[in-house]
Design a protein around this motif. Structure first.
Motif, PDB file in Angstrom:
ATOM      1  N   HIS A  90       0.843  -1.194   0.000  1.00 18.19           N
ATOM      2  CA  HIS A  90       0.000   0.000   0.000  1.00 18.19           C
ATOM      3  C   HIS A  90       0.878   1.243   0.000  1.00 18.19           C
ATOM      4  CE1 HIS A  90      -3.709  -2.235   1.730  1.00 18.19           C
ATOM      5  NE2 HIS A  90      -3.106  -2.898   0.792  1.00 18.19           N
ATOM      6  N   THR A  91       1.361   1.594  -1.153  1.00 18.62           N
ATOM      7  CA  THR A  91       2.184   2.795  -1.293  1.00 18.62           C
ATOM      8  C   THR A  91       1.281   4.015  -1.370  1.00 18.62           C
ATOM      9  OG1 THR A  91       2.181   2.491  -3.679  1.00 18.62           O
ATOM     10  CG2 THR A  91       4.036   1.552  -2.467  1.00 18.62           C
ATOM     11  N   ARG A  92       1.897   5.182  -1.237  1.00 18.75           N
ATOM     12  CA  ARG A  92       1.102   6.407  -1.233  1.00 18.75           C
ATOM     13  C   ARG A  92       0.337   6.589  -2.546  1.00 18.75           C
ATOM     14  NH1 ARG A  92       3.856  11.465   1.832  1.00 18.75           N
ATOM     15  NH2 ARG A  92       3.692  10.563   3.898  1.00 18.75           N
ATOM     16  N   ASP A  93       0.971   6.289  -3.671  1.00 22.72           N
ATOM     17  CA  ASP A  93       0.264   6.482  -4.949  1.00 22.72           C
ATOM     18  C   ASP A  93      -0.947   5.566  -5.049  1.00 22.72           C
ATOM     19  OD1 ASP A  93       1.908   4.263  -5.116  1.00 22.72           O
ATOM     20  OD2 ASP A  93       2.308   4.520  -7.257  1.00 22.72           O
ATOM     21  N   ARG A  94      -0.853   4.366  -4.498  1.00 19.02           N
ATOM     22  CA  ARG A  94      -1.998   3.455  -4.506  1.00 19.02           C
ATOM     23  C   ARG A  94      -3.105   3.961  -3.575  1.00 19.02           C
ATOM     24  NH1 ARG A  94      -0.945  -2.762  -4.439  1.00 19.02           N
ATOM     25  NH2 ARG A  94      -0.377  -2.175  -6.529  1.00 19.02           N
ATOM     26  N   LEU A  95      -2.709   4.470  -2.400  1.00 19.14           N
ATOM     27  CA  LEU A  95      -3.692   5.008  -1.465  1.00 19.14           C
ATOM     28  C   LEU A  95      -4.407   6.222  -2.046  1.00 19.14           C
ATOM     29  CD1 LEU A  95      -1.685   4.700   1.865  1.00 19.14           C
ATOM     30  CD2 LEU A  95      -3.517   3.222   1.069  1.00 19.14           C
ATOM     31  N   ILE A  96      -3.681   7.056  -2.797  1.00 21.07           N
ATOM     32  CA  ILE A  96      -4.286   8.225  -3.440  1.00 21.07           C
ATOM     33  C   ILE A  96      -5.275   7.772  -4.513  1.00 21.07           C
ATOM     34  CG2 ILE A  96      -3.786  10.217  -4.940  1.00 21.07           C
ATOM     35  CD1 ILE A  96      -1.151  10.535  -3.326  1.00 21.07           C
ATOM     36  N   GLN A  97      -4.921   6.734  -5.281  1.00 19.61           N
ATOM     37  CA  GLN A  97      -5.833   6.206  -6.307  1.00 19.61           C
ATOM     38  C   GLN A  97      -7.120   5.683  -5.676  1.00 19.61           C
ATOM     39  OE1 GLN A  97      -3.639   3.194  -8.376  1.00 19.61           O
ATOM     40  NE2 GLN A  97      -2.510   4.661  -9.641  1.00 19.61           N
ATOM     41  N   TRP A  98      -7.036   5.171  -4.472  1.00 20.61           N
ATOM     42  CA  TRP A  98      -8.217   4.675  -3.783  1.00 20.61           C
ATOM     43  C   TRP A  98      -9.077   5.798  -3.220  1.00 20.61           C
ATOM     44  CZ3 TRP A  98      -5.513   0.412  -0.427  1.00 20.61           C
ATOM     45  CH2 TRP A  98      -5.120  -0.645  -1.261  1.00 20.61           C
ATOM     46  N   LEU A 102      -8.061   7.953  -0.718  1.00 17.43           N
ATOM     47  CA  LEU A 102      -7.793   8.249   0.686  1.00 17.43           C
ATOM     48  C   LEU A 102      -7.026   9.570   0.805  1.00 17.43           C
ATOM     49  CD1 LEU A 102      -6.752   4.700   1.906  1.00 17.43           C
ATOM     50  CD2 LEU A 102      -8.931   5.845   2.241  1.00 17.43           C
ATOM     51  N   ALA A 103      -7.267  10.291   1.876  1.00 19.86           N
ATOM     52  CA  ALA A 103      -6.599  11.584   2.103  1.00 19.86           C
ATOM     53  C   ALA A 103      -5.168  11.317   2.544  1.00 19.86           C
ATOM     54  CB  ALA A 103      -7.352  12.387   3.141  1.00 19.86           C
ATOM     55  N   THR A 104      -4.260  11.303   1.591  1.00 16.63           N
ATOM     56  CA  THR A 104      -2.852  11.035   1.839  1.00 16.63           C
ATOM     57  C   THR A 104      -2.031  12.116   1.154  1.00 16.63           C
ATOM     58  OG1 THR A 104      -3.358   8.694   1.779  1.00 16.63           O
ATOM     59  CG2 THR A 104      -1.051   9.275   1.615  1.00 16.63           C
ATOM     60  N   PRO A 105      -1.015  12.700   1.835  1.00 15.31           N
ATOM     61  CA  PRO A 105      -0.197  13.715   1.183  1.00 15.31           C
ATOM     62  C   PRO A 105       0.537  13.118  -0.020  1.00 15.31           C
ATOM     63  CG  PRO A 105       0.574  13.317   3.431  1.00 15.31           C
ATOM     64  CD  PRO A 105      -0.618  12.462   3.195  1.00 15.31           C
ATOM     65  N   SER A 106       0.607  13.862  -1.109  1.00 17.06           N
ATOM     66  CA  SER A 106       1.275  13.379  -2.316  1.00 17.06           C
ATOM     67  C   SER A 106       2.712  13.842  -2.396  1.00 17.06           C
ATOM     68  CB  SER A 106       0.500  13.839  -3.553  1.00 17.06           C
ATOM     69  OG  SER A 106       0.467  15.253  -3.595  1.00 17.06           O
ATOM     70  N   VAL A 107       3.254  14.364  -1.303  1.00 16.52           N
ATOM     71  CA  VAL A 107       4.632  14.841  -1.266  1.00 16.52           C
ATOM     72  C   VAL A 107       5.551  13.657  -0.996  1.00 16.52           C
ATOM     73  CG1 VAL A 107       6.240  16.397  -0.067  1.00 16.52           C
ATOM     74  CG2 VAL A 107       3.887  17.085  -0.445  1.00 16.52           C
ATOM     75  N   CYS A 108       6.647  13.572  -1.735  1.00 11.59           N
ATOM     76  CA  CYS A 108       7.630  12.505  -1.557  1.00 11.59           C
ATOM     77  C   CYS A 108       8.305  12.660  -0.197  1.00 11.59           C
ATOM     78  CB  CYS A 108       8.658  12.545  -2.680  1.00 11.59           C
ATOM     79  SG  CYS A 108       9.963  11.310  -2.503  1.00 11.59           S
ATOM     80  N   LEU A 139      11.209  11.483   0.696  1.00 12.01           N
ATOM     81  CA  LEU A 139      12.655  11.599   0.598  1.00 12.01           C
ATOM     82  C   LEU A 139      13.093  12.986   0.100  1.00 12.01           C
ATOM     83  CD1 LEU A 139      13.414   8.103  -0.936  1.00 12.01           C
ATOM     84  CD2 LEU A 139      13.602   8.817   1.463  1.00 12.01           C
ATOM     85  N   CYS A 140      12.436  13.490  -0.939  1.00 13.22           N
ATOM     86  CA  CYS A 140      12.902  14.742  -1.534  1.00 13.22           C
ATOM     87  C   CYS A 140      11.937  15.910  -1.326  1.00 13.22           C
ATOM     88  CB  CYS A 140      13.184  14.561  -3.007  1.00 13.22           C
ATOM     89  SG  CYS A 140      11.723  14.098  -3.978  1.00 13.22           S
ATOM     90  N   ALA A 141      10.804  15.685  -0.718  1.00 13.69           N
ATOM     91  CA  ALA A 141       9.795  16.701  -0.407  1.00 13.69           C
ATOM     92  C   ALA A 141       9.253  17.403  -1.660  1.00 13.69           C
ATOM     93  CB  ALA A 141      10.321  17.723   0.590  1.00 13.69           C
ATOM     94  N   GLN A 142       9.270  16.719  -2.810  1.00 10.71           N
ATOM     95  CA  GLN A 142       8.711  17.282  -4.026  1.00 10.71           C
ATOM     96  C   GLN A 142       7.357  16.650  -4.297  1.00 10.71           C
ATOM     97  OE1 GLN A 142      11.401  16.873  -7.272  1.00 10.71           O
ATOM     98  NE2 GLN A 142      12.894  18.300  -6.440  1.00 10.71           N
ATOM     99  N   GLU A 143       6.548  17.401  -5.009  1.00  6.34           N
ATOM    100  CA  GLU A 143       5.197  16.935  -5.367  1.00  6.34           C
ATOM    101  C   GLU A 143       5.309  15.840  -6.429  1.00  6.34           C
ATOM    102  OE1 GLU A 143       1.100  17.189  -4.784  1.00  6.34           O
ATOM    103  OE2 GLU A 143       2.584  18.461  -3.815  1.00  6.34           O
ATOM    104  N   ASP A 144       4.590  14.735  -6.248  1.00 10.71           N
ATOM    105  CA  ASP A 144       4.550  13.665  -7.256  1.00 10.71           C
ATOM    106  C   ASP A 144       3.793  14.129  -8.479  1.00 10.71           C
ATOM    107  OD1 ASP A 144       5.945  11.846  -5.787  1.00 10.71           O
ATOM    108  OD2 ASP A 144       4.188  10.841  -4.971  1.00 10.71           O
ATOM    109  N   GLU A 145       4.201  13.622  -9.617  1.00 13.96           N
ATOM    110  CA  GLU A 145       3.516  13.972 -10.858  1.00 13.96           C
ATOM    111  C   GLU A 145       2.644  12.830 -11.324  1.00 13.96           C
ATOM    112  OE1 GLU A 145       6.319  15.285 -13.720  1.00 13.96           O
ATOM    113  OE2 GLU A 145       7.187  16.740 -12.372  1.00 13.96           O
TER     114      GLU A 145
END
Length: 194
Positions: free
Chosen positions: A170-178, A180-186, A188-194
């Motif tokens: 259950h990675t963040r990108d999978r949780l976002i696809q479902w 769920l209210a999950t931050p999309s910021v990485c 490790l590098c604190a950048q926004e996922d694309e």
């Protein structure tokens, strides 16, 4: 044959398993007076009714409740003299073994129902283990199995690696696809996922 609508729930459950068990039960023809010509598994191809459907008894003229002995006339199959061009009659002529192979004699032994698992020889003994293995063949082990489930593993790490190998983590990108209210910021590098 028992009525499936009457009886206890366990009897009904067992009756529902008949199609699963049918390929394992074969009949070794002796006198031919108990083996059903259409319904029993006495040829190499299984029950003849499955090959010809309900049209087999209608086209051939042999009753649906006929036994193997009813199909023999003067040492030959009743159908051997038929000149019909019906596809069902032609199929039956090809499917039926020679009467000498069946070896029916009135003074012979009775028909025997045997248990056959896979390509093994039919036997009068039943093996639960062999039947289970035939119904539930073991799955092939994955290439990564030995690496993940090794002797000195750390259970938590092995479980997470197993989830990754099965693509179930259950990675963040999978949780976002479902949704769920999950931050999309990485992380490790604190950048926004694309």
């Amino acid at each position: 044959m028992a009525n499936v609508t009457s009886g206890s729930w366990i009897w009904k459950s067992i009756c529902k398993l008949r199609p699963l068990a049918r390929p394992f039960v074969v009949c070794k023809v002796g006198t031919g007076i108990t083996c059903s010509f259409w319904s029993d598994n006495w040829t190499e191809l299984g029950p003849l009714l499955e090959l010809t459907s309900d049209r087999g008894p209608m086209v051939s003229g042999l009753s649906k409740h006929a036994v193997v002995a009813d199909a023999v006339r003067e040492g030959n199959w009743w159908i051997s003299r038929s000149q019909s061009r019906s596809p069902i009659i032609l199929l039956l002529k090809e499917c039926l073994p020679p009467p000498s192979v069946v070896n029916m004699r009135e003074d012979g032994e009775d028909d025997m129902y045997l248990w056959k698992v896979g390509i093994d020889e039919a036997s009068s003994s039943f093996s639960t283990a062999r039947t289970w293995e035939a119904l539930n063949p073991p799955a092939q082990r994955d290439e990564w199995y030995a690496s993940v489930w090794c002797k000195n593993r750390i259970p938590k790490h092995a479980f997470i690696t197993w989830l990754v190998a099965r693509n179930r983590l259950h990675t963040r990108d999978r949780l976002i696809q479902w949704g769920l209210a999950t931050p999309s910021v990485c992380l490790l590098c604190a950048q926004e996922d694309e």
